[in-house]
Design an enzyme around this catalytic site. Structure first.
Site, PDB file in Angstrom:
ATOM      1  N   GLU A 150      33.301 -40.697-105.388  1.00 58.43           N
ATOM      2  CA  GLU A 150      32.373 -40.632-106.510  1.00 58.43           C
ATOM      3  C   GLU A 150      32.232 -39.515-107.248  1.00 58.43           C
ATOM      4  O   GLU A 150      31.724 -39.602-108.513  1.00 58.43           O
ATOM      5  CB  GLU A 150      31.094 -41.050-105.673  1.00 58.43           C
ATOM      6  CG  GLU A 150      29.875 -40.999-106.560  1.00 58.43           C
ATOM      7  CD  GLU A 150      29.837 -42.560-107.283  1.00 58.43           C
ATOM      8  OE1 GLU A 150      30.467 -42.401-108.562  1.00 58.43           O
ATOM      9  OE2 GLU A 150      29.528 -43.510-106.659  1.00 58.43           O
ATOM     10  N   VAL A 153      33.666 -38.429-111.411  1.00 55.45           N
ATOM     11  CA  VAL A 153      33.206 -38.769-112.661  1.00 55.45           C
ATOM     12  C   VAL A 153      31.710 -38.346-112.454  1.00 55.45           C
ATOM     13  O   VAL A 153      31.076 -38.988-111.822  1.00 55.45           O
ATOM     14  CB  VAL A 153      33.265 -40.179-113.153  1.00 55.45           C
ATOM     15  CG1 VAL A 153      32.790 -40.425-114.665  1.00 55.45           C
ATOM     16  CG2 VAL A 153      34.929 -40.114-113.243  1.00 55.45           C
ATOM     17  N   GLY A 207      30.128 -20.835-117.293  1.00 56.65           N
ATOM     18  CA  GLY A 207      31.023 -21.164-116.206  1.00 56.65           C
ATOM     19  C   GLY A 207      31.348 -22.618-116.209  1.00 56.65           C
ATOM     20  O   GLY A 207      31.746 -23.396-115.294  1.00 56.65           O
ATOM     21  N   ASP A 221      40.359 -33.597-120.594  1.00 54.51           N
ATOM     22  CA  ASP A 221      39.337 -34.119-119.284  1.00 54.51           C
ATOM     23  C   ASP A 221      38.555 -35.705-119.618  1.00 54.51           C
ATOM     24  O   ASP A 221      38.475 -36.331-118.668  1.00 54.51           O
ATOM     25  CB  ASP A 221      38.614 -33.092-119.403  1.00 54.51           C
ATOM     26  CG  ASP A 221      37.236 -33.259-118.264  1.00 54.51           C
ATOM     27  OD1 ASP A 221      37.570 -33.171-117.166  1.00 54.51           O
ATOM     28  OD2 ASP A 221      35.899 -33.461-118.683  1.00 54.51           O
ATOM     29  N   LYS A 225      38.812 -39.153-117.233  1.00 52.78           N
ATOM     30  CA  LYS A 225      37.528 -39.674-116.951  1.00 52.78           C
ATOM     31  C   LYS A 225      37.756 -41.228-117.202  1.00 52.78           C
ATOM     32  O   LYS A 225      37.200 -42.198-116.473  1.00 52.78           O
ATOM     33  CB  LYS A 225      36.445 -39.009-117.249  1.00 52.78           C
ATOM     34  CG  LYS A 225      36.047 -38.111-116.312  1.00 52.78           C
ATOM     35  CD  LYS A 225      35.000 -36.847-116.896  1.00 52.78           C
ATOM     36  CE  LYS A 225      34.984 -35.722-116.056  1.00 52.78           C
ATOM     37  NZ  LYS A 225      34.093 -34.656-116.830  1.00 52.78           N
TER      38      LYS A 225
END
Lengths: 339, 339
Positions: A150, A153, A207, A221, A225
């Site tokens: 889970e 994403v 961050g 990225d 996803k």
């Protein structure tokens, strides 16, 4: 029921999971009659520890953070991560080693080995889903075990489990989302008149972005996803490189200003749409208007929208996820598996 | 597995459920190995029909819509709704009789009777939840049955099931939402320069508002939803009259214009917030800014936001629900119970 847990990977997510497990210990016992012990922790560069009677998590966190490493806590010698999996004797392995976008390794092998040894596997590692979803899911099913992910994403927000437990007997026609925080932060800074570079810096200070933010800025990225969502929720195996991909590097302050003047905002939009038996997947900057729930998605907030044959358009928005939310997704997977 | 279903209530929702069952028949068999027959249908003013071998849904819809009534299709005489429940012999009762906000009757008695007779109960009737949630849930549990009601809030969108299956081991701290379409439509018309009365007319033309729209405008419908959410998700029994309630009658065009000038919009906001062991529940018009996911919620779109101790703020938005969505919530409850 008592469960023996092992944590492979003790970075930010793994350590937050350890803290969350401590915090939720009483609640798990009282609400679900779940008790647990953490029989193993393996870190990237601070060694590993196995104790069949259960490690003290507070002590393990201190050993890690003080830089002394975990070896002194171990009752068995541990050679490497595979040795760790073989020796830990856990019922559930939390696989949180660093993501390898190109191959999914070594996480795929870790998960495979743990399932072979009879452990449930819970992971926040997108690589396992993109590179081995079918293989690991089939292996788990054949052994009467679960492979859950889970947190891969939208942190801990329920996305995959929504189609496992809630949106049943539905045909998923399309998915759209804003799923990359770094890009969204940069676009937000540019809307305030800042430069692209200032946006990158802001994301790094928070961050959120890596030292080299290219994977975010170039849409990799987001593409990973999209590939994970398409693979799992539409049942169409998709690799990140299959996704039509355009990042945000070409977005200029002038384009942002023009969009604003038209009452719109740029968002790096992820999408997947069924076309016959195939799927069209895409990551690209799009202008969205106020009528879209994406319009108000700022900073690290993310959104995903599902179009099905049975519900209008269902959107899930996760506002300002904190550092605990990824860890929470792992915990929720665990509770879901064993209840 | 084969299930015998009974539909008590054959209004808009009940008939959409019948059509959805026909449409999803193959999918239920193929994906979940569920087969079903509808052994009984009871209408408000068009009679009832019971056939232990299964009714033809197409024929039942025609009998209803032609005005001939359902009696000719029945193999048994049916006196009234309780007689129907006793005779239908179903495994699952879909209770969709009209809502009675004051007492929940006769739906509560229907549900109670069906559970006593060994049937699962699925309902879109808010009255049952607000007036008898604990009683019906305990009775169901004692009999190894389920009482489910996903469609009572936000049509078919997963809300209650989210806390049953997905957001586990979490403390729900607060709920906020825009859950009344009529009020939202009226406020939208007023933002476009229309009058309150024009807004009411628009909502009535769309079939969203009743002839007497007071229950919506005065916040009662929203208060019932807040009561249902608080009762079920926070475990604190709450009645609609316990909810601090202020409708939208006092909102003037000037107030709307002022809000717009400030970059804000009025929304009829539902909320529930834990305060110690108690809960503070409220329905009232509030100004929301663009930073809120509520800002873009237009027309019949609805939103609910959950603040927990483990996820940031999680929002679920249902955009433009169609007439099938409430029926879908009932179907999803059924599939969820039996899988």
């Amino acid at each position: 029921m008592h469960y023996k847990l092992a944590l492979l990977g003790f970075g930010n997510v793994g350590r937050h999971l350890a803290r969350l497990l401590m915090r939720k210990q009483d609640e798990l016992r009282q609400r679900y009659e779940i008790t647990f012990s953490v029989v193993g922790i393996a870190t990237g560069r601070h060694g590993a520890a196995i104790d069949p009677d259960g490690l003290d998590l507070e002590q393990a966190l201190q050993a890690y953070e003080s830089g002394h490493g975990l070896e002194p806590l171990s009752r068995l010698p541990v050679d490497d991560s595979l040795d760790f999996i073989h020796k830990c004797g856990a019922d559930v392995l939390f696989e949180n080693s660093p993501v390898n976008h190109a191959t999914g390794e070594p996480a795929v092998t870790h998960a495979h080995t743990a399932l072979e040894l009879g452990m449930h596997v819970v992971t926040a590692n997108k690589g396992t889903v993109v590179h081995a979803y079918r293989q690991l899911t089939n292996l788990a099913a054949a052994r009467g075990l679960s492979f859950r992910f889970e947190s891969t994403v939208m942190d801990g927000a329920p996305i995959f489990s929504l189609f496992r437990h809630n949106i049943l007997a539905a045909q998923l026609k399309s998915i759209r989302g804003v799923l990359n925080s770094t890009s969204n932060l940069i676009l937000g800074v540019m809307e305030q008149g800042g430069s692209f570079e200032e946006g990158v810096r802001r994301a790094q200070e928070m961050g959120v972005a890596e030292t080299d933010p290219s994977a975010d800025i170039d849409g990799w990225d987001a593409a990973i996803k999209v590939a994970a969502l398409t693979t799992v929720l539409m049942g169409i195996p998709t690799k990140p490189q299959d996704v039509q991909r355009e990042g945000i590097r070409a977005i200029t302050p002038e384009m942002i200003a023009q969009a604003r003047a038209d009452g719109q905002r740029y968002k790096l939009v992820c999408s997947a749409r069924r076309v016959g038996a195939a799927v069209e997947t895409r990551v690209r900057p799009e202008r969205v208007g106020i009528e879209s729930p994406m319009y108000g998605v700022d900073g690290t907030t993310s959104i995903i929208q599902f179009e099905t044959d049975v519900l209008g358009l269902l959107s899930v928005v996760e506002t300002d996820p904190g550092p605990e939310t990824t860890a929470y997704g792992l915990l929720a997977d665990f509770v879901n598996i064993v209840t």
